[in-house]
Scaffold this motif. Sequence first.
Motif, mmCIF file in Angstrom:
data_model
loop_
_atom_site.group_PDB
_atom_site.id
_atom_site.type_symbol
_atom_site.label_atom_id
_atom_site.label_comp_id
_atom_site.label_asym_id
_atom_site.label_seq_id
_atom_site.Cartn_x
_atom_site.Cartn_y
_atom_site.Cartn_z
ATOM 1 N N ASP A 1 87.335 40.503 62.010
ATOM 2 C CA ASP A 1 85.887 40.630 61.807
ATOM 3 C C ASP A 1 85.592 41.635 60.684
ATOM 4 N N PRO A 2 84.968 41.192 59.595
ATOM 5 C CA PRO A 2 84.739 42.104 58.462
ATOM 6 C C PRO A 2 83.869 43.306 58.802
ATOM 7 N N GLU A 3 82.887 43.129 59.701
ATOM 8 C CA GLU A 3 82.020 44.256 60.057
ATOM 9 C C GLU A 3 82.828 45.344 60.779
ATOM 10 N N ALA A 4 83.717 44.908 61.677
ATOM 11 C CA ALA A 4 84.581 45.867 62.373
ATOM 12 C C ALA A 4 85.509 46.566 61.375
ATOM 13 N N LEU A 5 86.011 45.809 60.402
ATOM 14 C CA LEU A 5 86.892 46.387 59.376
ATOM 15 C C LEU A 5 86.165 47.434 58.544
ATOM 16 N N GLY A 6 84.929 47.129 58.189
ATOM 17 C CA GLY A 6 84.128 48.087 57.431
ATOM 18 C C GLY A 6 83.968 49.373 58.209
ATOM 19 N N HIS A 7 83.671 49.221 59.510
ATOM 20 C CA HIS A 7 83.543 50.397 60.376
ATOM 21 C C HIS A 7 84.860 51.164 60.443
ATOM 22 N N LYS A 8 85.935 50.442 60.744
ATOM 23 C CA LYS A 8 87.208 51.117 61.028
ATOM 24 C C LYS A 8 87.787 51.803 59.787
ATOM 25 N N SER A 9 87.648 51.163 58.615
ATOM 26 C CA SER A 9 88.227 51.752 57.402
ATOM 27 C C SER A 9 87.585 53.106 57.101
ATOM 28 N N LEU A 10 86.331 53.251 57.449
ATOM 29 C CA LEU A 10 85.685 54.557 57.278
ATOM 30 C C LEU A 10 86.005 55.471 58.458
ATOM 31 N N ALA A 11 86.004 54.909 59.674
ATOM 32 C CA ALA A 11 86.194 55.716 60.890
ATOM 33 C C ALA A 11 87.529 56.461 60.893
ATOM 34 N N VAL A 12 88.596 55.798 60.460
ATOM 35 C CA VAL A 12 89.917 56.441 60.512
ATOM 36 C C VAL A 12 89.967 57.647 59.566
ATOM 37 N N ASN A 13 89.206 57.583 58.486
ATOM 38 C CA ASN A 13 89.143 58.720 57.567
ATOM 39 C C ASN A 13 88.265 59.845 58.116
ATOM 40 N N SER B 1 90.751 42.530 42.284
ATOM 41 C CA SER B 1 91.256 41.277 42.820
ATOM 42 C C SER B 1 92.693 41.484 43.288
ATOM 43 N N GLY B 2 93.051 40.911 44.445
ATOM 44 C CA GLY B 2 94.411 41.051 44.966
ATOM 45 C C GLY B 2 94.420 40.867 46.471
ATOM 46 N N PRO B 3 95.599 41.041 47.097
ATOM 47 C CA PRO B 3 95.696 40.898 48.556
ATOM 48 C C PRO B 3 94.788 41.910 49.264
ATOM 49 N N LEU B 4 94.118 41.461 50.325
ATOM 50 C CA LEU B 4 93.099 42.284 50.995
ATOM 51 C C LEU B 4 93.653 43.631 51.460
ATOM 52 N N SER B 5 93.007 44.688 50.994
ATOM 53 C CA SER B 5 93.431 46.053 51.283
ATOM 54 C C SER B 5 92.259 47.001 51.019
ATOM 55 N N ILE B 6 92.134 48.004 51.857
ATOM 56 C CA ILE B 6 90.985 48.919 51.783
ATOM 57 C C ILE B 6 91.490 50.352 51.800
ATOM 58 N N LEU C 1 94.017 50.611 54.826
ATOM 59 C CA LEU C 1 94.240 49.535 55.793
ATOM 60 C C LEU C 1 94.631 48.279 55.013
ATOM 61 N N VAL C 2 95.729 47.656 55.401
ATOM 62 C CA VAL C 2 96.254 46.482 54.702
ATOM 63 C C VAL C 2 96.252 45.280 55.642
ATOM 64 N N GLU C 3 95.786 44.159 55.148
ATOM 65 C CA GLU C 3 95.785 42.931 55.951
ATOM 66 C C GLU C 3 97.221 42.543 56.305
ATOM 67 N N GLY C 4 97.422 42.169 57.559
ATOM 68 C CA GLY C 4 98.752 41.778 57.999
ATOM 69 C C GLY C 4 99.581 42.954 58.478
ATOM 70 N N VAL C 5 99.099 44.173 58.184
ATOM 71 C CA VAL C 5 99.809 45.376 58.638
ATOM 72 C C VAL C 5 98.931 46.140 59.635
ATOM 73 N N HIS C 6 97.721 46.484 59.201
ATOM 74 C CA HIS C 6 96.802 47.231 60.064
ATOM 75 C C HIS C 6 95.792 46.336 60.758
ATOM 76 N N PHE C 7 95.595 45.146 60.243
ATOM 77 C CA PHE C 7 94.696 44.198 60.890
ATOM 78 C C PHE C 7 95.147 42.763 60.558
ATOM 79 N N SER C 8 94.730 41.826 61.422
ATOM 80 C CA SER C 8 95.173 40.441 61.260
ATOM 81 C C SER C 8 94.279 39.707 60.264
ATOM 82 N N PRO C 9 94.842 38.707 59.581
ATOM 83 C CA PRO C 9 93.992 37.850 58.752
ATOM 84 C C PRO C 9 92.870 37.281 59.626
ATOM 85 N N GLY C 10 91.685 37.236 59.090
ATOM 86 C CA GLY C 10 90.564 36.712 59.856
ATOM 87 C C GLY C 10 89.858 37.746 60.714
#
Lengths: 321, 321
Positions: free
Chosen positions: A60-72, A125-130, A49-58
Amino acid sequence: MPLAEFDLIREYFSHATASRDDVILGVGDDCALLQPPAGMEMAITTDTLVEGVHFSPGADPEALGHKSLAVNLSDLAAMGAQPSWVTLALTMPASEPEWLKGFSRGFLALAQKHHVALIGGDTTSGPLSITVTAHGFVDSHKALRRSGANVGDQIYVTGQLGDAGLALLVQKGVYVPENGLPQLQQRLDRPQPRLAAGQAMVGVASAVIDISDGLVSDLGHICKRSGVGARVYLEKIPISKEVTKYLQTGGHWGTVIAAGDDYELCITVPPAQESTLETVAAGLDCDLTLVGEVVAGSEVTCIQSDGSVVTGVTSGYQHFT
Amino acid sequence: MPLAEFDLIREYFSHATASRDDVILGVGDDCALLQPPAGMEMAITTDTLVEGVHFSPGADPEALGHKSLAVNLSDLAAMGAQPSWVTLALTMPASEPEWLKGFSRGFLALAQKHHVALIGGDTTSGPLSITVTAHGFVDSHKALRRSGANVGDQIYVTGQLGDAGLALLVQKGVYVPENGLPQLQQRLDRPQPRLAAGQAMVGVASAVIDISDGLVSDLGHICKRSGVGARVYLEKIPISKEVTKYLQTGGHWGTVIAAGDDYELCITVPPAQESTLETVAAGLDCDLTLVGEVVAGSEVTCIQSDGSVVTGVTSGYQHFT
């Protein structure tokens, strides 16, 4: 980012991960060491998941944590596999304790729920990506592939379709829901991987895929790999009240069948397995709805209640994917 | 990036990957399906390379393809594991056929060399970043951990140290080599994971780590996990002619022992295994050099030829890591 800060990051993930007997050595050496179960096949998948592609800047980090695992985990569900271990490669511009706290909370809660151990990772370190790589197991020769569908099989989907797509329209300001926004948002942000449903389909279904890019596109993958076509009846597709309202007020079916991000399963079942399926479905934690059938050909055809065929849906909605 | 382009990207990796009997299903379904060997433990590692952090914009794509896989195989080498399968998560701003051609050539050549199968991956649009997850196997209870070093063990390193660090100084314009630049650059860009050496150390070494952050830092990890200290004799450290020249003209030892990116192995060997080690070393494709010994304590002490202790090396060179 100095190394010390990466050590800090590791802290957030060092606790509360599921404890499993098959994890011989977890985080902290050059590799993790694992004990695969005897007589099973291993399923492996990876998604970024890449910021600006799969999710917007800003986001919710908790939702991102959930989703990055959920899609896998959803990919493991689509093979009928039981999840076991995951690695997490996290790239972020700076070490932000609050962000990390939220992200790890979302990630680890879902991992715990499905008894998945976080066995390793990398923080850079780098542009937000999971990037998550997930591992699971399935009985030998029993994995649910895309390639097993046959003419005459029935097509089912789990849960409801379209909520995530509608939430995206709301986010973009294209649609304003009367109410129900929190539920829609929840369905977009916190997809529940259909692991129990996937595992229940082992020995029953002929083919399974998870719906990440929309039913038409993903069912199309089954068709392509199986050498068949499919007919889907729009009126049979399970949708929420909110999506019903959206369609009644001029909304487009593409939001339901081509917008993606539902992470439900699309399942084909041979006629001989129909009675078994009924028994299995009764024990599931989600609905299973008949939406169409596998036919000769190579296309996915969507049919409206008046019998007319919907065209141009896939290409028209590809910008969602 | 439209989906069609991602299909294009997949093309570059769909051929020429090693064929292995234990890959039941490779790229193209929700997950790959694999058959782990019976009676072995699995080793898993993941590493990310980010543009602007781990490599400069405009870096040679073929070298990047090589290095992104090599740094992961190096972690497997440090456990004594045989590599088997890798996944590749590639995030890039746009689909550039020439770049992809080079990257996949470098990646697949190294994969072929070590009989590693590319079993899956994800290609997404975004800032250039490469995450590889590598899998391998090692006999049960035989993996080489960081935690096994004991006081009295001898410390060895494979190959030569410092070339990669010096190449970085050359890249930054801090040092101009008389000649030998191509060799230095090669050592930075194309590290050779010491897989054979690592596997040969199974049953011989007490602890192993790969040198990615510099000898002092990585040997420090062994010390921390093993509850020991270490003495390293600088004059014993194997270095190239170019590094010798650099040191003779006022260069800093930190470039050799704290600059990282060497991807050699640091190995501790108990006295009882010394004779076995001699036999094993004779069969290796790289040099194995005695550089120090494990002592009581918790620090890595570096000693110069006049007996004086070098201090401040780790922190002074942390910006390289």
